[in-house]
Every structure is written in structure tokens, then in C-alpha cells.
Design a protein around this motif. Structure first.
Motif, short mmCIF file in Angstrom:
data_model
loop_
_atom_site.label_atom_id
_atom_site.label_comp_id
_atom_site.label_asym_id
_atom_site.label_seq_id
_atom_site.Cartn_x
_atom_site.Cartn_y
_atom_site.Cartn_z
N ARG A 91 0.80 -1.24 0.00
CA ARG A 91 0.00 0.00 0.00
C ARG A 91 0.82 1.28 0.00
N HIS A 92 2.08 1.23 0.49
CA HIS A 92 2.86 2.46 0.59
C HIS A 92 3.56 2.85 -0.70
N LYS A 93 3.46 2.03 -1.72
CA LYS A 93 4.19 2.32 -2.96
C LYS A 93 3.64 3.57 -3.62
N SER A 94 4.55 4.32 -4.27
CA SER A 94 4.10 5.57 -4.88
C SER A 94 3.18 5.29 -6.07
N ARG A 95 3.53 4.24 -6.85
CA ARG A 95 2.60 3.78 -7.89
C ARG A 95 2.15 2.40 -7.47
N GLN A 96 0.86 2.14 -7.52
CA GLN A 96 0.36 0.90 -6.96
C GLN A 96 0.66 -0.33 -7.80
N VAL A 97 0.83 -1.44 -7.09
CA VAL A 97 0.94 -2.74 -7.72
C VAL A 97 -0.48 -3.17 -8.07
N LYS A 98 -0.65 -3.76 -9.26
CA LYS A 98 -1.99 -4.23 -9.63
C LYS A 98 -2.12 -5.70 -9.19
N VAL A 99 -3.17 -6.01 -8.45
CA VAL A 99 -3.36 -7.37 -7.95
C VAL A 99 -4.49 -8.06 -8.71
N VAL A 100 -4.20 -9.21 -9.30
CA VAL A 100 -5.23 -9.98 -9.99
C VAL A 100 -5.36 -11.32 -9.27
N GLU A 101 -6.50 -11.59 -8.67
CA GLU A 101 -6.67 -12.87 -7.99
C GLU A 101 -7.10 -13.92 -9.02
N ALA A 102 -6.14 -14.68 -9.47
CA ALA A 102 -6.38 -15.69 -10.49
C ALA A 102 -5.19 -16.64 -10.51
N GLU A 103 -5.41 -17.78 -11.16
CA GLU A 103 -4.32 -18.73 -11.31
C GLU A 103 -3.73 -18.56 -12.70
N CYS A 104 -2.42 -18.60 -12.79
CA CYS A 104 -1.81 -18.59 -14.12
C CYS A 104 -1.81 -20.04 -14.60
N THR A 105 -2.42 -20.28 -15.78
CA THR A 105 -2.53 -21.66 -16.24
C THR A 105 -1.61 -21.97 -17.41
N ASP A 106 -1.04 -20.91 -18.02
CA ASP A 106 -0.12 -21.17 -19.12
C ASP A 106 0.79 -19.96 -19.35
N VAL A 107 2.02 -20.23 -19.78
CA VAL A 107 2.94 -19.16 -20.14
C VAL A 107 3.33 -19.38 -21.59
N ASP A 108 3.19 -18.33 -22.41
CA ASP A 108 3.65 -18.42 -23.79
C ASP A 108 4.87 -17.51 -23.96
N PRO A 109 6.07 -18.07 -23.88
CA PRO A 109 7.28 -17.25 -23.90
C PRO A 109 7.51 -16.56 -25.25
N GLU A 110 6.92 -17.09 -26.32
CA GLU A 110 7.12 -16.47 -27.63
C GLU A 110 6.31 -15.19 -27.78
N ARG A 111 5.03 -15.28 -27.44
CA ARG A 111 4.17 -14.10 -27.52
C ARG A 111 4.32 -13.21 -26.28
N LYS A 112 4.99 -13.72 -25.26
CA LYS A 112 5.14 -13.04 -23.98
C LYS A 112 3.79 -12.68 -23.36
N VAL A 113 2.93 -13.67 -23.30
CA VAL A 113 1.65 -13.50 -22.61
C VAL A 113 1.42 -14.72 -21.69
N ILE A 114 0.64 -14.49 -20.65
CA ILE A 114 0.25 -15.61 -19.81
C ILE A 114 -1.27 -15.75 -19.86
N THR A 115 -1.75 -16.97 -19.62
CA THR A 115 -3.18 -17.20 -19.54
C THR A 115 -3.54 -17.23 -18.06
N ILE A 116 -4.59 -16.51 -17.71
CA ILE A 116 -5.03 -16.53 -16.31
C ILE A 116 -6.47 -17.00 -16.21
N THR A 117 -6.74 -17.74 -15.14
CA THR A 117 -8.10 -18.25 -14.92
C THR A 117 -8.56 -17.85 -13.53
#
Ligand code: FAD
Ligand code: MG
Ligand code: MG
Ligand code: MG
Ligand code: MG
Length: 476
Positions: A91-117
Motif C-alpha cells: 500500500r505504501h508504494k508511490s505507484r500501486q501494484v496491480k493485484v489480480v486474484e487468479a491462477e496462471c494456467t499457461d505461459v507463452d514465452p514467444e508471444r510473452k503472454v500468460i493465460t489466467i483463470t
């Protein structure tokens, strides 16, 4: 409001949440952090959000202080005292961390995206989405090792998460109350009151110790006719318990357990877990059935499916089954934008909170250095005079000298019951090993001072006082 004298709000104060809610700045690189355990939380505490957009993805929106979790199984400490929301920690950070409550189910290192559920209870359905990253920090930890032994998942209880401790507590009281039900046969009473722990590492030992304390301090007075029949057995496949500790401390633990009437069966392998008994192989090769009421399974870690799938994408470089292979800078072998820490990674260190926390802090520093490198590079290019260019260049060289991760071991502690603990401390000329009541006092203060916030500290001390004055709660 949040920044005005926040130091005064040491307790969890919902009335003063941060004002800004984690906006993404397209001019900054985005770090996606997986997990909210020891590694990730320590990273999040140290990362500079002025330099990066930071998004954390975790199926639980809180951090859990695992070292005291065994105390929650018998009500010495309330689980609520050991957790802290990630939003509160950052909470004390000058710019906030974004929190997403989800499970990461896949990482695609080529496209640099993750799938979240998001498996939301409220919606009654799960929804899936994608998130893009520039850098990915994998701190998903590990899962419980069952060695594929039949029945463990179905009948055993693990001890890793908040709900595990709650389940153990409910089952324990259920066993005792069922044993107290009129007309139970003596064999059934003995079975219900037989508490078996599989695994002689710190988690198994500390759980058995807590159970013993509960029995002696509380159950004996509340269930005088049953207490004498409650038995605690610890089963370990190796020749001794606590392999990470010195011989002297192992002996001390084993003799303390003997005094506490906890039986230790070493060189004994569990072959199968059934609903009411476990099948074991004794050291002499014979097999045996042991009836039990409650079974706690604490035999260590195995890799999560997410990590296994990510490793499978790099068959040439990811060859260690224990976890993600990383270089000395915690960068994943084969992928330069992915970093791994804690139990999810395979390093020469033991999978401990101490290692994970130091790695998290280290990695945050590395990211700071990377950001200043980029700034300096731009400054060198933009420098108008030769002198200025040289000055900036020397600074840049310095920023480029990134030291590898170095672990500093602070010692290992383990609670063994009856207000005693053992400690292997790397101080002085050799190792200082100690065991006993003084060590327990030290153990407590070490944990207390390590707890993340004043809030947790206050809650745990209050729980300990409550237990001492009022005893533990025996309601289910
Ligand atoms: P964790 O702390 O396990 O965190 C993993 C995080 O990842 C969790 O937030 C989880 O919800 C999240 N996650 C899981 N799957 C996904 C996914 N697919 N996507 C996104 N997020 C995910 N160590 C010590 O040094 N000293 C001790 O005294 C000690 N006592 C312990 C007692 C117990 C009962 C236990 C279970 C462990 C203990 N440990 C201790 C070990 C310590 O807890 C671990 O080594 C430490 O938690 C590892 O940190 P981590 O960040 O790698 O993983
Ligand atoms: Mg983590
Ligand atoms: Mg944790
Ligand atoms: Mg959810
Ligand atoms: Mg590890």
C-alpha cells in the motif's frame, strides 16, 4: 490521505487504502509476478514501481507466514494472524501494484503472454483471460509430494495452506468427539485416537510437537477418559528425522519425542493409504497395516503443472526435474525475460522461506539496476560534451556489473514441543547448535521479528497470551 502520517497506522486500517489503483503506464515495462508467497511478496515489497508497471497474479490475494502454520492446526495461533493481503503489503508504494486474484494456467514465452483463470465462487463459473508481460517472475512455489502413493490425496491431510490447517483442526476434533461417542468399541477408539504424521522434516516434526502440546495442555483436562489413549506416530522413510540438522540436534529431537510419547518409525515406507489404515513396509521388509484416525502428510515438494509445462517448452535447457533451472542471476535457462525464485526454481539451496525471501529482494534490486542501465544508456547517447559522456559511461559500466545471487544463511530453527526448540545457527567459528527452552524463547522472538507487519506481530503475541491464560479452544 494515505500518505499523511501512514506510520501511525501500523494496524490494518481499511479506512486508509491507497488512492491510486495500479494504472498501467505504457512508457514503462511491465513485470508480471506469479504468486503471493515468500518469494513474490519479498520481491513486491522491494520493487520500485516508479520504474516498472507491476502486476501480481495469484489464486490467493494474501501472503501466508508458513513457519507458524503448524501452530494453527491445534489452535495455538489463529490462521488469520498469519495472513496479510497483498494489497495491504504494497500500500505504501508511490505507484500501486496491480493485484489480480487468479491462477496462471499457461505461459507463452514467444508471444510473452500468460493465460489466467479466475475460479470465482461468486460467479459460480471460471473465466479465462490473457496478460502481456515484458518480464515474468515465477514465484508459484511447489505442491505436496505424494510419490504417486494411492490414497494420499483422498484420505491424507497436507499442511501447506490456510485451509489445510483448518481441515486438520476440524478432523482432529472430529476424531476425538467421535471416540467420545457412547458405545464405540475399544479398537475403534484406539483407531480414532491414533494420529499419524508421515514425513520427518521440519513441518512433520513441528506438527507432531504442536499436537503433543495440545494433548498435554488441554485435551487431558477436557477429555480425561480419552487423553491417555491418544497416540502420536511419526513415520519417516529415511534412517533419521530432520536430515538438514546436525547429528546432535537429531538425537536431541528424537529423545525429546521419546519423552513426549511420540513414536518415531524410521526406515519405514508408506505403500498405500486406505480410509482407516495405512500400509507400511518395515525396515526388515515386512509389511504392516496401521489403523489411524487422522493422517498428516508432509513429505516435501514436487513441481507444479504450470512449471512442468513451462519447462517442457525448453527441453534443451530445462532438464532438472526439481524445478525451473536458473542461472546465478535467477534468470531462467533458455528464456531471458523469465525469472524464477523460491520453491518453483531448482537451485543448490533448500526450498525454504529464507532462500525465497532473499531471492525476491535480490531480484527487485536487479530490476532496479536494469532500469538505471537503460536510463544511463540514453544519457550517454545524449551527452553533449566528451567529459559528460565519459562520466556517464563509467556510471553505466558500474550499473552493468550485476552481482550474482548470494544466499546468506541465518540458521535453521524447529519447534519440537514442550516449549523446546532446536537451532542450527551459522554464527561464530563453527556452527552453534542448541536445543531447549532458551532456544524456544529465541525461536519465538526470531519468528516474531520476522513477521511482516506490526499487525501480524500484535496478533500472534495476543494469540500466544490468550493460549497461555485461557488455554486453547476445543470447539470444532
Ligand atoms: P510459496 O510461499 O509456496 O508461494 C507460492 C505462491 O504461488 C502462493 O501464493 C500460491 O497461491 C501461488 N500460486 C500457486 N500456483 C499458482 C499459479 N498457477 N499461478 C499463480 N500463482 C500461483 N521455510 C523456512 O525457511 N523456515 C520455516 O520455518 C519454514 N516452515 C514451514 C512450515 C510449513 C508448514 C511449510 C508448508 C513450509 C515452511 N517453510 C519454511 C518453507 C517455506 O514456506 C517455503 O520454502 C516458501 O513458502 C517458498 O516460497 P515461494 O514463494 O517459492 O512459494
Ligand atoms: Mg511466491
Ligand atoms: Mg508463503
Ligand atoms: Mg477469484
Ligand atoms: Mg528452490
Amino acid at each position: 490521505v494515505a500518505s499523511v502520517g501512514y506510520g501511525a497506522y501500523t494496524m490494518y486500517d481499511q479506512r486508509h487504502p491507497p488512492q491510486e489503483q495500479g494504472e498501467i503506464d505504457p512508457s514503462k515495462k511491465t513485470i508480471v509476478v506469479l504468486g503471493s508467497g515468500w518469494g513474490s511478496t519479498s520481491f513486491l515489497k522491494a520493487i520500485d514501481t516508479e520504474q516498472y508497471n507491476v502486476i501480481v497474479v495469484s489464486p490467493r490475494n494474501y501472503f501466508l507466514f508458513t513457519p507458524l502454520l503448524p501452530s494453527c492446526t491445534v489452535g495455538t495461533i489463529d490462521v488469520r494472524s498469519l495472513v496479510e493481503p497483498i494489497r495491504f503489503i504494497t500500500r505504501h508504494k508511490s505507484r500501486q501494484v496491480k493485484v489480480v486474484e487468479a491462477e496462471c494456467t499457461d505461459v507463452d514465452p514467444e508471444r510473452k503472454v500468460i493465460t489466467i483463470t479466475d475460479n470465482s465462487d461468486v460467479k459460480g463459473q471460471s473465466s479465462t483471460s490473457e496478460l502481456a508481460y515484458d518480464y515474468l517472475v515465477v514465484g508459484v512455489g511447489a505442491m505436496n509430494q505424494t510419490f504417486g502413493i494411492k490414497g494420499v490425496e483422498q484420505y491424507g491431510c497436507f499442511l501447506k495452506e490456510v485451509w489445510d490447517a483448518q481441515k486438520i483442526r476440524t478432523k482432529l476434533m472430529d476424531c476425538i468427539e467421535t471416540a467420545a461417542f457412547p458405545g464405540q468399541s475399544p479398537e475403534e477408539i484406539d483407531r480414532l485416537l491414533h494420529m499419524v504424521v508421515v514425513g520427518g522434516g521440519p513441518t512433520g516434526i513441528e506438527y507432531a510437537a504442536e499436537l503433543h502440546d495440545f494433548l498435554v495442555d488441554d485435551l487431558t483436562s477436557w477429555y480425561p477418559e480419552l487423553a491417555g489413549k491418544i497416540k502420536i506416530t511419526l513415520v519417516e522413510a529415511l534412517p533419521n528425522v530432520l536430515p538438514a540438522f546436525s547429528k546432535q540436534l537429531i538425537d536431541y529431537t528424537e529423545s525429546t519425542f521419546k519423552e513426549q510419547n511420540i513414536s518415531i518409525h524410521t526406515k519405514t515406507m508408506v505403500k498405500e493409504v486406505c480410509e482407516k489404515e495405512i500400509v507400511v513396509q518395515r525396515p526388515d521388509g515386512t509389511s504392516d497395516k496401521i489403523p489411524y484416525g487422522l493422517l498428516v502428510w508432509a513429505t516435501g515438494n514436487t513441481t507444479r503443472p504450470l512449471v512442468r509445462n513451462l519447462m517442457a517448452r525448453f527441453p534443451e535447457t530445462q532438464t532438472i526435474r526439481r524445478g525451473l533451472a536458473v542461472d546465478d542471476w535467477l534468470c531462467m535457462e533458455g528464456a531471458k525475460d523469465i525469472f524464477a525464485l523460491g520453491d518453483a526454481s531448482a537451485t543448490k539451496y533448500a526450498p525454504t522461506a529464507q532462500v525465497a525471501a532473499q531471492q525476491g529482494k535480490y531480484l527487485a534490486r536487479i530490476f532496479g539496476q536494469l532500469a538505471s542501465q537503460e536510463t544511463l544508456e540514453a544519457e550517454v547517447a545524449a551527452a553533449s560534451t566528451e567529459e559528460e559522456k565519459n562520466k556517464k559511461f563509467r556510471k553505466l559500466q558500474k550499473a552493468k556489473d550485476i552481482k550474482p545471487f548470494h544466499y546468506s544463511h541465518q540458521g535453521s530453527l524447529c519447534y519440537i514441543g514442550s516449549d523446546k526448540a532446536i537451532a542450527d545457527l551459522p554464527f561464530g567459528p563453527g556452527n552453534l547448535a542448541s536445543g531447549g527452552v532458551a532456544t524456544y524463547a529465541f525461536w519465538r522472538s526470531a519468528y516474531i521479528s520476522n513477521l511482516f507487519s506490526t499487525r501480524n506481530r500484535t496478533l500472534v503475541i495476543t494469540d500466544w497470551l490468550k493460549k497461555t491464560i485461557l488455554g486453547r479452544d476445543i470447539s470444532r
